[in-house]
Scaffold this motif. Structure first.
Motif, PDB file in Angstrom:
ATOM      1  N   VAL A 130     -56.247   8.503 -21.049  1.00 25.18           N
ATOM      2  CA  VAL A 130     -57.506   8.579 -20.290  1.00 25.18           C
ATOM      3  C   VAL A 130     -57.239   8.437 -18.798  1.00 25.18           C
ATOM      4  CG1 VAL A 130     -59.841   7.684 -19.987  1.00 25.18           C
ATOM      5  CG2 VAL A 130     -58.751   7.553 -22.235  1.00 25.18           C
ATOM      6  N   GLY A 131     -57.513   9.508 -18.054  1.00 23.23           N
ATOM      7  CA  GLY A 131     -57.348   9.510 -16.605  1.00 23.23           C
ATOM      8  C   GLY A 131     -58.643   9.189 -15.892  1.00 23.23           C
ATOM      9  N   ARG A 132     -58.559   9.063 -14.599  1.00 28.06           N
ATOM     10  CA  ARG A 132     -59.700   8.710 -13.779  1.00 28.06           C
ATOM     11  C   ARG A 132     -60.776   9.802 -13.806  1.00 28.06           C
ATOM     12  NH1 ARG A 132     -60.630   5.688  -9.246  1.00 28.06           N
ATOM     13  NH2 ARG A 132     -62.241   6.563  -7.916  1.00 28.06           N
ATOM     14  N   GLY A 133     -60.334  11.058 -13.677  1.00 24.64           N
ATOM     15  CA  GLY A 133     -61.284  12.166 -13.598  1.00 24.64           C
ATOM     16  C   GLY A 133     -61.595  12.507 -12.154  1.00 24.64           C
ATOM     17  N   SER A 134     -61.753  13.793 -11.882  1.00 27.06           N
ATOM     18  CA  SER A 134     -61.903  14.262 -10.505  1.00 27.06           C
ATOM     19  C   SER A 134     -62.746  15.524 -10.500  1.00 27.06           C
ATOM     20  CB  SER A 134     -60.509  14.581  -9.942  1.00 27.06           C
ATOM     21  OG  SER A 134     -60.584  15.252  -8.704  1.00 27.06           O
ATOM     22  N   THR A 135     -63.239  15.907  -9.322  1.00 23.56           N
ATOM     23  CA  THR A 135     -63.887  17.216  -9.174  1.00 23.56           C
ATOM     24  C   THR A 135     -62.846  18.283  -8.830  1.00 23.56           C
ATOM     25  OG1 THR A 135     -64.340  16.738  -6.853  1.00 23.56           O
ATOM     26  CG2 THR A 135     -66.088  16.220  -8.423  1.00 23.56           C
ATOM     27  N   ASP A 136     -61.564  17.884  -8.781  1.00 25.01           N
ATOM     28  CA  ASP A 136     -60.474  18.793  -8.446  1.00 25.01           C
ATOM     29  C   ASP A 136     -59.789  19.262  -9.736  1.00 25.01           C
ATOM     30  OD1 ASP A 136     -58.010  19.922  -7.754  1.00 25.01           O
ATOM     31  OD2 ASP A 136     -57.704  18.573  -6.059  1.00 25.01           O
ATOM     32  N   LEU A 253     -57.297  23.582  -4.571  1.00 23.24           N
ATOM     33  CA  LEU A 253     -58.586  24.196  -4.265  1.00 23.24           C
ATOM     34  C   LEU A 253     -58.875  24.284  -2.758  1.00 23.24           C
ATOM     35  CD1 LEU A 253     -61.376  21.636  -5.326  1.00 23.24           C
ATOM     36  CD2 LEU A 253     -59.179  21.074  -4.336  1.00 23.24           C
ATOM     37  N   TYR A 254     -58.039  23.648  -1.922  1.00 19.11           N
ATOM     38  CA  TYR A 254     -58.197  23.802  -0.475  1.00 19.11           C
ATOM     39  C   TYR A 254     -57.441  25.029   0.042  1.00 19.11           C
ATOM     40  CZ  TYR A 254     -59.747  18.981  -0.951  1.00 19.11           C
ATOM     41  OH  TYR A 254     -60.399  17.837  -1.335  1.00 19.11           O
ATOM     42  N   PRO A 259     -62.482  29.700  -9.020  1.00 16.60           N
ATOM     43  CA  PRO A 259     -63.869  29.994  -9.399  1.00 16.60           C
ATOM     44  C   PRO A 259     -64.704  28.719  -9.492  1.00 16.60           C
ATOM     45  CG  PRO A 259     -62.352  31.251 -10.771  1.00 16.60           C
ATOM     46  CD  PRO A 259     -61.521  30.317  -9.955  1.00 16.60           C
ATOM     47  N   GLY A 260     -65.854  28.748  -8.827  1.00 18.65           N
ATOM     48  CA  GLY A 260     -66.739  27.586  -8.816  1.00 18.65           C
ATOM     49  C   GLY A 260     -66.416  26.577  -7.727  1.00 18.65           C
ATOM     50  N   HIS A 261     -65.298  26.767  -7.029  1.00 15.69           N
ATOM     51  CA  HIS A 261     -64.884  25.817  -5.983  1.00 15.69           C
ATOM     52  C   HIS A 261     -64.603  26.527  -4.664  1.00 15.69           C
ATOM     53  CE1 HIS A 261     -64.324  22.416  -8.821  1.00 15.69           C
ATOM     54  NE2 HIS A 261     -64.091  23.391  -9.668  1.00 15.69           N
ATOM     55  N   GLU A 262     -65.108  27.767  -4.537  1.00 17.04           N
ATOM     56  CA  GLU A 262     -64.771  28.585  -3.351  1.00 17.04           C
ATOM     57  C   GLU A 262     -65.155  27.911  -2.037  1.00 17.04           C
ATOM     58  OE1 GLU A 262     -65.441  31.464  -6.797  1.00 17.04           O
ATOM     59  OE2 GLU A 262     -66.429  29.677  -5.991  1.00 17.04           O
ATOM     60  N   HIS A 263     -66.236  27.095  -2.072  1.00 19.36           N
ATOM     61  CA  HIS A 263     -66.715  26.464  -0.829  1.00 19.36           C
ATOM     62  C   HIS A 263     -65.725  25.441  -0.278  1.00 19.36           C
ATOM     63  CE1 HIS A 263     -67.798  23.754  -4.091  1.00 19.36           C
ATOM     64  NE2 HIS A 263     -67.936  22.788  -3.201  1.00 19.36           N
ATOM     65  N   ARG A 264     -64.728  25.032  -1.071  1.00 18.42           N
ATOM     66  CA  ARG A 264     -63.789  24.010  -0.601  1.00 18.42           C
ATOM     67  C   ARG A 264     -62.539  24.608   0.040  1.00 18.42           C
ATOM     68  NH1 ARG A 264     -64.204  19.802  -5.597  1.00 18.42           N
ATOM     69  NH2 ARG A 264     -62.965  18.430  -4.269  1.00 18.42           N
ATOM     70  N   LEU A 265     -62.429  25.927  -0.001  1.00  9.22           N
ATOM     71  CA  LEU A 265     -61.257  26.606   0.561  1.00  9.22           C
ATOM     72  C   LEU A 265     -61.165  26.320   2.065  1.00  9.22           C
ATOM     73  CD1 LEU A 265     -58.950  28.617  -0.110  1.00  9.22           C
ATOM     74  CD2 LEU A 265     -60.501  30.442   0.559  1.00  9.22           C
ATOM     75  N   GLY A 266     -60.043  25.744   2.503  1.00  4.17           N
ATOM     76  CA  GLY A 266     -59.817  25.488   3.926  1.00  4.17           C
ATOM     77  C   GLY A 266     -60.709  24.421   4.525  1.00  4.17           C
ATOM     78  N   ALA A 267     -61.361  23.608   3.686  1.00  9.71           N
ATOM     79  CA  ALA A 267     -62.280  22.582   4.212  1.00  9.71           C
ATOM     80  C   ALA A 267     -61.514  21.537   5.015  1.00  9.71           C
ATOM     81  CB  ALA A 267     -63.024  21.914   3.063  1.00  9.71           C
ATOM     82  N   PRO A 268     -62.068  21.119   6.182  1.00 11.98           N
ATOM     83  CA  PRO A 268     -61.404  20.058   6.945  1.00 11.98           C
ATOM     84  C   PRO A 268     -61.452  18.747   6.167  1.00 11.98           C
ATOM     85  CG  PRO A 268     -63.555  20.509   7.882  1.00 11.98           C
ATOM     86  CD  PRO A 268     -63.325  21.537   6.818  1.00 11.98           C
ATOM     87  N   GLN A 269     -60.409  17.931   6.301  1.00  9.06           N
ATOM     88  CA  GLN A 269     -60.330  16.663   5.576  1.00  9.06           C
ATOM     89  C   GLN A 269     -60.685  15.521   6.512  1.00  9.06           C
ATOM     90  OE1 GLN A 269     -59.585  16.867   2.150  1.00  9.06           O
ATOM     91  NE2 GLN A 269     -60.009  18.959   2.796  1.00  9.06           N
ATOM     92  N   LEU A 270     -61.577  14.663   6.063  1.00  9.18           N
ATOM     93  CA  LEU A 270     -62.015  13.523   6.867  1.00  9.18           C
ATOM     94  C   LEU A 270     -61.584  12.228   6.207  1.00  9.18           C
ATOM     95  CD1 LEU A 270     -65.692  14.689   7.527  1.00  9.18           C
ATOM     96  CD2 LEU A 270     -63.748  14.857   9.088  1.00  9.18           C
ATOM     97  N   PRO A 271     -61.152  11.232   6.999  1.00 12.03           N
ATOM     98  CA  PRO A 271     -60.815   9.948   6.388  1.00 12.03           C
ATOM     99  C   PRO A 271     -62.080   9.237   5.929  1.00 12.03           C
ATOM    100  CG  PRO A 271     -60.655   9.802   8.776  1.00 12.03           C
ATOM    101  CD  PRO A 271     -60.941  11.243   8.449  1.00 12.03           C
ATOM    102  N   HIS A 272     -61.946   8.388   4.921  1.00  6.43           N
ATOM    103  CA  HIS A 272     -63.058   7.508   4.550  1.00  6.43           C
ATOM    104  C   HIS A 272     -63.314   6.551   5.703  1.00  6.43           C
ATOM    105  CE1 HIS A 272     -63.820   8.402   0.368  1.00  6.43           C
ATOM    106  NE2 HIS A 272     -62.518   8.427   0.123  1.00  6.43           N
TER     107      HIS A 272
END
Length: 290
Positions: A130-136, A253-254, A259-272
């Protein structure tokens, strides 16, 4: 001088899990001939920025950072590199080499087999990793890969996988799948480094399902603070300092339009924004360049 080591943890709302991380950092420090500091990107102190400041105060001009994560999801791919980019702005002249996440390394698989062995599994035991799980999707595929590698190297009936959050199948659905596949007994193996809210949830969900389904289920311990894990972190440190840490970008996915994740292509990464950081920091955009 040997390069100092920065261990980047996720952070947890669980006090025991945060304490286990801090004990682990001390264990690694006892094995390293340069300063070692550890910090979290969110949820628990100390923040990553404080750990970097401690190393800089001790004279560090170059640091090797290792993300203490089993899968390369958004944190290892985006949040931590973005946070490190912010630290380079804060500390002029500081260079940071970034290491690889731990991944399903043979050492990790060996530690998982040890935790499983503590349950004395039979040849007819079905294992549920059992892993954490991600949207990636790539990160979730890493959990499936670890499950398959365990199946190839462990004398059990089979290894299925599940996720405790953000992805299917969840724990009860995966346990039900094991039952339908004919599992006589199930060993739940949490794919987590330290205890925390999510590993506790895995155990609770597993026990609740077992009570209702009438199938024997045992839950193994998390990997935990141990020498094997410390040795692997130092191996990742060595890779980073040599400059040969390579990320797997084939299904990122960056970089790839999945498919289904096209909006994340090349997205800038921000720190928490870490709650323990002094004041609200302006985010430094970090182009995704793992």
């Amino acid at each position: 001088m040997t390069t100092p080591l920065l261990i980047a943890g996720h952070g947890t709302a669980d006090a025991d899990g945060a304490e286990e991380f801090r004990r682990f950092v001390a264990r690694v420090a006892a094995r390293h001939d340069a300063p070692v500091a550890g910090g979290f990107i969110e949820l628990s102190p100390p923040p990553l920025g404080e750990a970097v400041a401690d190393l800089v105060a001790a004279g560090a001009r170059r640091i090797a950072a290792v993300p203490l994560m089993l899968v390369a999801a958004g944190h290892a791919k985006g949040d931590i590199p973005a946070a490190l980019a912010r630290e380079r702005v804060r500390h002029a002249g500081l260079s940071i080499a970034y290491g690889r996440p731990l991944g399903p390394h043979p050492t990790i698989l060996g530690l998982l087999r040890e935790r499983l062995a503590a349950l004395a599994p039979h040849a007819d035991t079905t294992v549920l990793l059992v892993g954490r799980g991600s949207t990636d999707p790539d990160a979730n595929a890493d959990v499936a890969r670890a499950a398959r590698l365990l199946a190839e190297t462990t004398p059990v009936a089979g290894v299925e996988y599940a996720f405790v959050s953000l992805a299917a199948p969840g724990v009860p659905a995966a346990l039900e799948r094991c039952r339908r596949l004919g599992a006589r007994r199930i060993a739940v193996l949490p794919y987590f480094l330290f205890t925390g809210v999510l590993p506790r949830r895995v155990a609770a969900q597993s026990r609740a399902w077992a009570a209702e389904a009438g199938v024997p289920v045992e839950v193994a311990e998390v990997i935990g603070d141990c020498d094997g894990l410390a040795e692997l972190v130092l191996e990742r440190w060595a890779e980073a300092t040599r400059g040969d840490a390579r990320a797997n970008c084939d299904a990122c996915l960056y970089r790839v339009a999945l498919p289904g994740h096209e909006h994340r292509l090349g997205a800038p990464q921000l720190p928490h924004h870490h709650p323990d950081e002094p004041g609200h920091q302006h985010h430094h955009h970090h182009a995704h360049g793992h």
